[in-house]
Scaffold this motif. Structure first.
Motif, PDB file in Angstrom:
ATOM      1  N   ALA A  98       0.857  -1.190   0.000  1.00 61.04           N
ATOM      2  CA  ALA A  98       0.000   0.000   0.000  1.00 61.04           C
ATOM      3  C   ALA A  98       0.887   1.232   0.000  1.00 61.04           C
ATOM      4  CB  ALA A  98      -0.927   0.009   1.212  1.00 61.04           C
ATOM      5  N   ARG A  99       0.734   2.049  -1.024  1.00 60.47           N
ATOM      6  CA  ARG A  99       1.530   3.276  -1.151  1.00 60.47           C
ATOM      7  C   ARG A  99       1.230   4.234   0.004  1.00 60.47           C
ATOM      8  NH1 ARG A  99       4.018   4.129  -5.672  1.00 60.47           N
ATOM      9  NH2 ARG A  99       3.826   6.372  -5.593  1.00 60.47           N
ATOM     10  N   PRO A 100       2.108   5.192   0.250  1.00 62.75           N
ATOM     11  CA  PRO A 100       1.860   6.165   1.315  1.00 62.75           C
ATOM     12  C   PRO A 100       0.543   6.911   1.109  1.00 62.75           C
ATOM     13  CG  PRO A 100       4.129   6.312   0.578  1.00 62.75           C
ATOM     14  CD  PRO A 100       3.425   5.402  -0.390  1.00 62.75           C
ATOM     15  N   GLN A 101      -0.181   7.047   2.196  1.00 58.06           N
ATOM     16  CA  GLN A 101      -1.434   7.793   2.145  1.00 58.06           C
ATOM     17  C   GLN A 101      -1.778   8.329   3.532  1.00 58.06           C
ATOM     18  OE1 GLN A 101      -4.993   5.126   1.642  1.00 58.06           O
ATOM     19  NE2 GLN A 101      -3.381   3.601   1.317  1.00 58.06           N
ATOM     20  N   ASN A 102      -2.484   9.452   3.524  1.00 56.56           N
ATOM     21  CA  ASN A 102      -2.959  10.005   4.788  1.00 56.56           C
ATOM     22  C   ASN A 102      -4.141   9.173   5.261  1.00 56.56           C
ATOM     23  OD1 ASN A 102      -1.064  12.002   4.654  1.00 56.56           O
ATOM     24  ND2 ASN A 102      -2.481  13.594   3.965  1.00 56.56           N
ATOM     25  N   ARG A 103      -4.152   8.889   6.541  1.00 50.57           N
ATOM     26  CA  ARG A 103      -5.255   8.155   7.164  1.00 50.57           C
ATOM     27  C   ARG A 103      -5.746   9.006   8.339  1.00 50.57           C
ATOM     28  NH1 ARG A 103      -5.485   3.022   5.150  1.00 50.57           N
ATOM     29  NH2 ARG A 103      -3.593   2.234   4.143  1.00 50.57           N
ATOM     30  N   PRO A 104      -6.593   9.996   8.036  1.00 47.61           N
ATOM     31  CA  PRO A 104      -7.041  10.926   9.080  1.00 47.61           C
ATOM     32  C   PRO A 104      -7.671  10.235  10.284  1.00 47.61           C
ATOM     33  CG  PRO A 104      -7.656  11.733   6.911  1.00 47.61           C
ATOM     34  CD  PRO A 104      -7.126  10.338   6.719  1.00 47.61           C
ATOM     35  N   ALA A 105      -8.400   9.152  10.090  1.00 45.93           N
ATOM     36  CA  ALA A 105      -9.018   8.461  11.224  1.00 45.93           C
ATOM     37  C   ALA A 105      -7.960   7.911  12.179  1.00 45.93           C
ATOM     38  CB  ALA A 105      -9.919   7.333  10.727  1.00 45.93           C
ATOM     39  N   TRP A 106      -6.800   7.550  11.636  1.00 45.36           N
ATOM     40  CA  TRP A 106      -5.695   7.046  12.459  1.00 45.36           C
ATOM     41  C   TRP A 106      -4.782   8.182  12.912  1.00 45.36           C
ATOM     42  CZ3 TRP A 106      -3.477   2.427   9.130  1.00 45.36           C
ATOM     43  CH2 TRP A 106      -4.483   1.471   8.929  1.00 45.36           C
ATOM     44  N   GLN A 107      -4.938   9.357  12.314  1.00 49.67           N
ATOM     45  CA  GLN A 107      -4.121  10.544  12.563  1.00 49.67           C
ATOM     46  C   GLN A 107      -2.667  10.330  12.121  1.00 49.67           C
ATOM     47  OE1 GLN A 107      -4.688  11.963  16.588  1.00 49.67           O
ATOM     48  NE2 GLN A 107      -6.896  12.040  16.349  1.00 49.67           N
ATOM     49  N   VAL A 108      -2.487   9.539  11.068  1.00 52.20           N
ATOM     50  CA  VAL A 108      -1.142   9.251  10.570  1.00 52.20           C
ATOM     51  C   VAL A 108      -1.114   9.239   9.048  1.00 52.20           C
ATOM     52  CG1 VAL A 108      -0.581   7.818  12.581  1.00 52.20           C
ATOM     53  CG2 VAL A 108      -1.398   6.716  10.487  1.00 52.20           C
ATOM     54  N   ARG A 109       0.089   9.309   8.510  1.00 49.53           N
ATOM     55  CA  ARG A 109       0.370   8.990   7.113  1.00 49.53           C
ATOM     56  C   ARG A 109       1.092   7.652   7.182  1.00 49.53           C
ATOM     57  NH1 ARG A 109       0.208  10.889   2.183  1.00 49.53           N
ATOM     58  NH2 ARG A 109       1.860  10.478   0.659  1.00 49.53           N
ATOM     59  N   SER A 110       0.632   6.666   6.419  1.00 46.56           N
ATOM     60  CA  SER A 110       1.223   5.340   6.516  1.00 46.56           C
ATOM     61  C   SER A 110       1.370   4.695   5.149  1.00 46.56           C
ATOM     62  CB  SER A 110       0.375   4.438   7.419  1.00 46.56           C
ATOM     63  OG  SER A 110      -0.852   4.118   6.793  1.00 46.56           O
ATOM     64  N   ALA A 111       2.183   3.627   5.132  1.00 43.93           N
ATOM     65  CA  ALA A 111       2.386   2.806   3.945  1.00 43.93           C
ATOM     66  C   ALA A 111       2.702   1.399   4.424  1.00 43.93           C
ATOM     67  CB  ALA A 111       3.525   3.359   3.098  1.00 43.93           C
TER      68      ALA A 111
END
Length: 135
Positions: A98-111
């Motif tokens: 999974a490419r980097p993406q913002n995950r506002p519900a998690w409050q993080v940017r992840s990949a």
């Protein structure tokens, strides 16, 4: 009780060792391919590799010849720059998941990337302006 390390049961110790040492960049403090074992240091806890057959033998059980289906575990690491870390890991041989993406519900940017046995590696950094506690 203090968490010390995680042991990943692997099918190919050589491929797994190469991933955690060469792709992820962890320092291997002990490794014995013939024994089917390797240990890596991180900044917080160790990552230990052992062949499925070797662990089954230690328990006195018959080893399962199959690799577990899907993703048997997710190891999560905080990094300063998710995009740079993801690009670096993929360039060095990690399987892109999974490419980097913002995950506002998690409050993080992840990949997410994967090792040769299907273990997921999640890398993340806190989104600016969020108050979530650091993991």
């Amino acid at each position: 009780m203090k968490f010390v390390n995680i042991r990943l049961l692997v099918g190919d110790i050589r491929a797994a060792t190469s991933f955690w040492r060469d792709v992820m960049g962890f320092r291997m403090t002990f490794g014995d391919e013939a024994m089917g074992y390797a240990y890596f240091e991180t900044d917080s806890a160790g990552v230990e590799l052992m062949t499925r057959e070797g662990f089954a033998d230690a328990l006195g059980e018959a080893a399962s010849p199959r690799k577990p289906e899907g993703h048997p575990a997710v190891l999560v690491f905080r990094v300063d720059d998710v995009d740079a870390a993801y690009a670096n890991f993929v360039e060095r041989g990690a399987t892109a998941v999974a490419r980097p993406q913002n995950r506002p519900a998690w409050q993080v940017r992840s990949a997410h990337v994967s090792d040769p046995d299907g273990y997921l590696v999640e890398i993340y950094s806190q989104l600016a302006g969020t108050d979530a506690p650091p993991a």
